[in-house]
Design a protein around this motif. Structure first.
Motif, PDB file in Angstrom:
ATOM      1  N   TYR A 200      18.897 -46.537  11.039  1.00  0.00           N
ATOM      2  CA  TYR A 200      19.287 -46.791  12.426  1.00  0.00           C
ATOM      3  C   TYR A 200      19.230 -45.553  13.307  1.00  0.00           C
ATOM      4  CZ  TYR A 200      23.849 -44.953  10.916  1.00  0.00           C
ATOM      5  OH  TYR A 200      24.869 -44.172  10.404  1.00  0.00           O
ATOM      6  N   TYR A 201      19.355 -44.352  12.734  1.00  0.00           N
ATOM      7  CA  TYR A 201      19.323 -43.140  13.549  1.00  0.00           C
ATOM      8  C   TYR A 201      17.905 -42.677  13.828  1.00  0.00           C
ATOM      9  CZ  TYR A 201      19.004 -40.968   8.880  1.00  0.00           C
ATOM     10  OH  TYR A 201      18.647 -40.637   7.600  1.00  0.00           O
ATOM     11  N   ASN A 202      16.923 -43.344  13.245  1.00  0.00           N
ATOM     12  CA  ASN A 202      15.526 -43.025  13.541  1.00  0.00           C
ATOM     13  C   ASN A 202      15.094 -43.691  14.849  1.00  0.00           C
ATOM     14  OD1 ASN A 202      15.169 -43.122  10.090  1.00  0.00           O
ATOM     15  ND2 ASN A 202      14.593 -41.304  11.257  1.00  0.00           N
ATOM     16  N   THR A 203      13.938 -43.263  15.372  1.00  0.00           N
ATOM     17  CA  THR A 203      13.506 -43.698  16.699  1.00  0.00           C
ATOM     18  C   THR A 203      12.101 -44.284  16.663  1.00  0.00           C
ATOM     19  OG1 THR A 203      12.505 -41.575  17.285  1.00  0.00           O
ATOM     20  CG2 THR A 203      14.884 -41.830  17.717  1.00  0.00           C
ATOM     21  N   GLU A 204      11.766 -45.008  17.727  1.00  0.00           N
ATOM     22  CA  GLU A 204      10.412 -45.546  17.875  1.00  0.00           C
ATOM     23  C   GLU A 204       9.395 -44.414  18.005  1.00  0.00           C
ATOM     24  OE1 GLU A 204      10.163 -49.422  20.281  1.00  0.00           O
ATOM     25  OE2 GLU A 204      12.061 -48.511  20.948  1.00  0.00           O
ATOM     26  N   ALA A 205       9.802 -43.321  18.635  1.00  0.00           N
ATOM     27  CA  ALA A 205       8.891 -42.176  18.762  1.00  0.00           C
ATOM     28  C   ALA A 205       8.533 -41.625  17.390  1.00  0.00           C
ATOM     29  CB  ALA A 205       9.534 -41.094  19.631  1.00  0.00           C
ATOM     30  N   GLU A 206       9.484 -41.604  16.481  1.00  0.00           N
ATOM     31  CA  GLU A 206       9.204 -41.134  15.127  1.00  0.00           C
ATOM     32  C   GLU A 206       8.250 -42.085  14.413  1.00  0.00           C
ATOM     33  OE1 GLU A 206      13.031 -38.564  13.663  1.00  0.00           O
ATOM     34  OE2 GLU A 206      13.339 -40.728  13.820  1.00  0.00           O
ATOM     35  N   ILE A 207       8.422 -43.378  14.630  1.00  0.00           N
ATOM     36  CA  ILE A 207       7.494 -44.341  14.038  1.00  0.00           C
ATOM     37  C   ILE A 207       6.071 -44.081  14.528  1.00  0.00           C
ATOM     38  CG2 ILE A 207       6.797 -46.783  14.081  1.00  0.00           C
ATOM     39  CD1 ILE A 207       9.779 -47.477  13.922  1.00  0.00           C
ATOM     40  N   ALA A 208       5.924 -43.835  15.808  1.00  0.00           N
ATOM     41  CA  ALA A 208       4.597 -43.562  16.361  1.00  0.00           C
ATOM     42  C   ALA A 208       3.992 -42.306  15.745  1.00  0.00           C
ATOM     43  CB  ALA A 208       4.690 -43.430  17.883  1.00  0.00           C
ATOM     44  N   ARG A 209       4.797 -41.276  15.553  1.00  0.00           N
ATOM     45  CA  ARG A 209       4.299 -40.037  14.952  1.00  0.00           C
ATOM     46  C   ARG A 209       3.879 -40.255  13.501  1.00  0.00           C
ATOM     47  NH1 ARG A 209       8.815 -35.704  15.825  1.00  0.00           N
ATOM     48  NH2 ARG A 209       7.446 -34.558  14.382  1.00  0.00           N
ATOM     49  N   VAL A 210       4.649 -41.041  12.762  1.00  0.00           N
ATOM     50  CA  VAL A 210       4.289 -41.329  11.372  1.00  0.00           C
ATOM     51  C   VAL A 210       2.991 -42.129  11.317  1.00  0.00           C
ATOM     52  CG1 VAL A 210       4.972 -42.601   9.306  1.00  0.00           C
ATOM     53  CG2 VAL A 210       6.642 -41.159  10.501  1.00  0.00           C
ATOM     54  N   ALA A 211       2.872 -43.149  12.165  1.00  0.00           N
ATOM     55  CA  ALA A 211       1.651 -43.958  12.184  1.00  0.00           C
ATOM     56  C   ALA A 211       0.437 -43.102  12.556  1.00  0.00           C
ATOM     57  CB  ALA A 211       1.813 -45.107  13.160  1.00  0.00           C
ATOM     58  N   ASP A 212       0.612 -42.179  13.499  1.00  0.00           N
ATOM     59  CA  ASP A 212      -0.493 -41.282  13.873  1.00  0.00           C
ATOM     60  C   ASP A 212      -0.893 -40.413  12.680  1.00  0.00           C
ATOM     61  OD1 ASP A 212      -0.632 -42.259  16.417  1.00  0.00           O
ATOM     62  OD2 ASP A 212       0.517 -40.615  17.342  1.00  0.00           O
ATOM     63  N   ALA A 213       0.104 -39.886  11.961  1.00  0.00           N
ATOM     64  CA  ALA A 213      -0.210 -39.026  10.813  1.00  0.00           C
ATOM     65  C   ALA A 213      -0.940 -39.807   9.724  1.00  0.00           C
ATOM     66  CB  ALA A 213       1.090 -38.422  10.246  1.00  0.00           C
ATOM     67  N   VAL A 214      -0.482 -41.026   9.420  1.00  0.00           N
ATOM     68  CA  VAL A 214      -1.145 -41.854   8.410  1.00  0.00           C
ATOM     69  C   VAL A 214      -2.541 -42.218   8.871  1.00  0.00           C
ATOM     70  CG1 VAL A 214      -1.090 -44.066   7.189  1.00  0.00           C
ATOM     71  CG2 VAL A 214       1.033 -42.748   7.464  1.00  0.00           C
ATOM     72  N   GLY A 215      -2.665 -42.552  10.160  1.00  0.00           N
ATOM     73  CA  GLY A 215      -3.992 -42.882  10.695  1.00  0.00           C
ATOM     74  C   GLY A 215      -4.965 -41.719  10.578  1.00  0.00           C
ATOM     75  N   GLY A 216      -4.492 -40.515  10.852  1.00  0.00           N
ATOM     76  CA  GLY A 216      -5.357 -39.341  10.718  1.00  0.00           C
ATOM     77  C   GLY A 216      -5.799 -39.115   9.282  1.00  0.00           C
ATOM     78  N   LEU A 217      -4.905 -39.320   8.340  1.00  0.00           N
ATOM     79  CA  LEU A 217      -5.251 -39.150   6.926  1.00  0.00           C
ATOM     80  C   LEU A 217      -6.196 -40.250   6.474  1.00  0.00           C
ATOM     81  CD1 LEU A 217      -1.759 -38.062   5.554  1.00  0.00           C
ATOM     82  CD2 LEU A 217      -3.788 -36.628   5.883  1.00  0.00           C
ATOM     83  N   ALA A 218      -6.036 -41.450   7.002  1.00  0.00           N
ATOM     84  CA  ALA A 218      -6.962 -42.540   6.661  1.00  0.00           C
ATOM     85  C   ALA A 218      -8.371 -42.226   7.179  1.00  0.00           C
ATOM     86  CB  ALA A 218      -6.452 -43.859   7.259  1.00  0.00           C
ATOM     87  N   GLU A 219      -8.450 -41.695   8.391  1.00  0.00           N
ATOM     88  CA  GLU A 219      -9.760 -41.318   8.937  1.00  0.00           C
ATOM     89  C   GLU A 219     -10.388 -40.201   8.123  1.00  0.00           C
ATOM     90  OE1 GLU A 219      -9.473 -40.281  13.017  1.00  0.00           O
ATOM     91  OE2 GLU A 219      -8.812 -42.288  13.664  1.00  0.00           O
ATOM     92  N   GLU A 220      -9.567 -39.280   7.679  1.00  0.00           N
ATOM     93  CA  GLU A 220     -10.061 -38.141   6.899  1.00  0.00           C
ATOM     94  C   GLU A 220     -10.710 -38.605   5.597  1.00  0.00           C
ATOM     95  OE1 GLU A 220      -7.978 -34.392   4.623  1.00  0.00           O
ATOM     96  OE2 GLU A 220      -7.224 -34.925   6.630  1.00  0.00           O
TER      97      GLU A 220
END
Length: 410
Positions: free
Chosen positions: A388-408
């Motif tokens: 509950y203390y996590n944020t939507e902004a953190e979700i976006a950052r995690v998804a961006d990081a996973v997306g970058g690794l998937a592209e790599e």
């Protein structure tokens, strides 16, 4: 009707003071902690409670410190009872959820030919314990099948329960390797109807979901304090129902805390769940657990139970849109654990790259979930578990990081 997670997150954020909650959680400053299914980040009041008692022990002595703080020690039972909807007398402290689970199992008088009815998603240590009981006592282990949409098929489990009359029905509320929420209340109705002993592993649900032991109808319920409850490590608890406490049931190795030595050849178990406890306690950690349970109740378990699964659903949706990523969750109801595979990566290197992004995560392997991962035909996955203390902004950052690794890897 489709759940609008944006509305849920907006509504819960208006109820919660996220700034204050994150200020209470120093670990959020330097990283994204999506490993609450492993260990939740300690809030400041929990850390302060542990440190203060250790300092008191150093100042006046361990026995003296626990005696001086006796009322606060009793607060552990009061706060856990408030969280679970029972009496303090129904709660026993344990050194871990696994310790609590083994202690409960030891109170059941298994005989050769007895049946343990469980699921294909039960926790690894529980499954190993069942195999150990089979080796030692000759019990039979029966796994109820899953439904097509995921999770145990309650109708099939009911039919097995009626036919086999198992000595024990054992279900993990939320598995460690999946966000699946098992229908523990529906199973409890079957167990009460057939007068079957019912054991629920709530390790991944207490502190995240509303857990009401009366509604579940369980005889025993086990959990940890270190995960979504955000307490210290090396701590757990066992709920024991009034139904069990009214019987002679007791753990196999009961000690001087759980029983009174009434004569040279006899002892009498205490009337409360304390019969499942040992003499020695890590009092500083116990006081931290009391504060963690109090903190969760004060934040509001109802709002937590809305926000945490909504964060997880938002994360699943974001990950599912990434080419090469496969989200693994199946089930009518899903909690705050998100698991996925990614093409082109091995387990440890992928996690290490997320670590480099200051994203906390965990790995699950087939040996943790032989049935579930066998059905899904995966050897490993990455587990993310926001709270509950996590944020939507953190979700976006995690998804961006996973997306970058998937592209790599593409």
């Amino acid at each position: 009707m489709k759940i609008n997670d944006s509305d849920i997150l907006s509504d819960t954020e208006s109820i919660l003071d996220l700034t204050a909650l994150r200020d209470d959680t120093p670990g959020t400053a330097g990283r994204i902690h999506f490993n609450n299914a492993g260990c939740g980040l300690l809030p400041a009041p929990v850390l302060a409670a542990v440190q203060a008692h250790l300092e008191l022990e150093a100042e006046i002595g361990g026995y003296e410190a626990s005696a001086l703080r006796a009322d606060a020690v009793g607060g552990f039972y009061t706060e856990m009872a408030r969280l679970l909807g029972c009496r303090p007398e129904n709660i026993a402290f344990a050194s871990s959820a696994t310790h609590a689970y083994a202690t409960a199992l030891s109170a059941i008088d298994f005989r050769a030919g007895d049946v343990i009815l469980t699921t294909r998603n039960d926790f690894i240590s529980n499954q190993i314990a069942f195999l150990s009981l089979r080796k030692r006592f000759g019990v039979e282990i029966v796994h109820a099948p899953d439904s097509p949409e995921g999770g145990v098929d309650v109708e099939a489990l009911t039919a097995l329960a009626r036919r086999l009359r198992p000595r024990l029905v054992a279900v993990t509320h939320v598995p460690t390797n999946s966000g699946l929420v098992q229908p523990v209340e529906a199973i409890g109705q079957v167990c009460r109807e057939l007068d079957l002993t019912y054991l629920v592993d709530a390790c991944q649900s207490v502190g995240e979901l509303v857990v009401d032991v009366d509604a579940i109808g369980c005889d025993y319920l086990t959990g940890t304090c270190r995960k979504f409850l955000r307490g210290p490590r090396g701590t757990g608890f066992l709920y024991v129902s009034d139904r069990v406490l009214s019987t002679p049931a007791e753990p196999l190795f009961i000690d001087m805390y759980g029983a009174r030595w009434t004569s040279a050849a006899a002892y009498t178990p205490v009337a409360t769940a304390a019969r499942f406890e040992d003499w020695e306690f890590p009092y500083a950690s116990l006081l931290g657990c009391a504060e963690a349970a109090r903190y969760a109740s004060d934040v509001g378990i109802d709002v937590i139970a809305r926000r945490t699964p909504a964060l997880a659903r938002t994360l699943r949706s974001a990950l599912a849109d990434i080419p090469g990523v496969t989200v693994l969750e199946k089930g009518r109801e899903l909690a705050g654990i998100v698991t996925f595979t990614i093409n082109g990566w091995q387990a440890q290197p992928f996690k290490q790259r997320l670590d480099a992004h200051a994203i906390n995560s965990a790995l699950s392997f087939r040996e943790f979930a032989q049935y579930d991962f066998g059905d899904k035909d995966v050897d490993w996955c990455l587990r993310l578990s926001p709270h509950y203390y996590n944020t939507e902004a953190e979700i976006a950052r995690v998804a961006d990081a996973v997306g970058g690794l998937a592209e790599e890897a593409a």
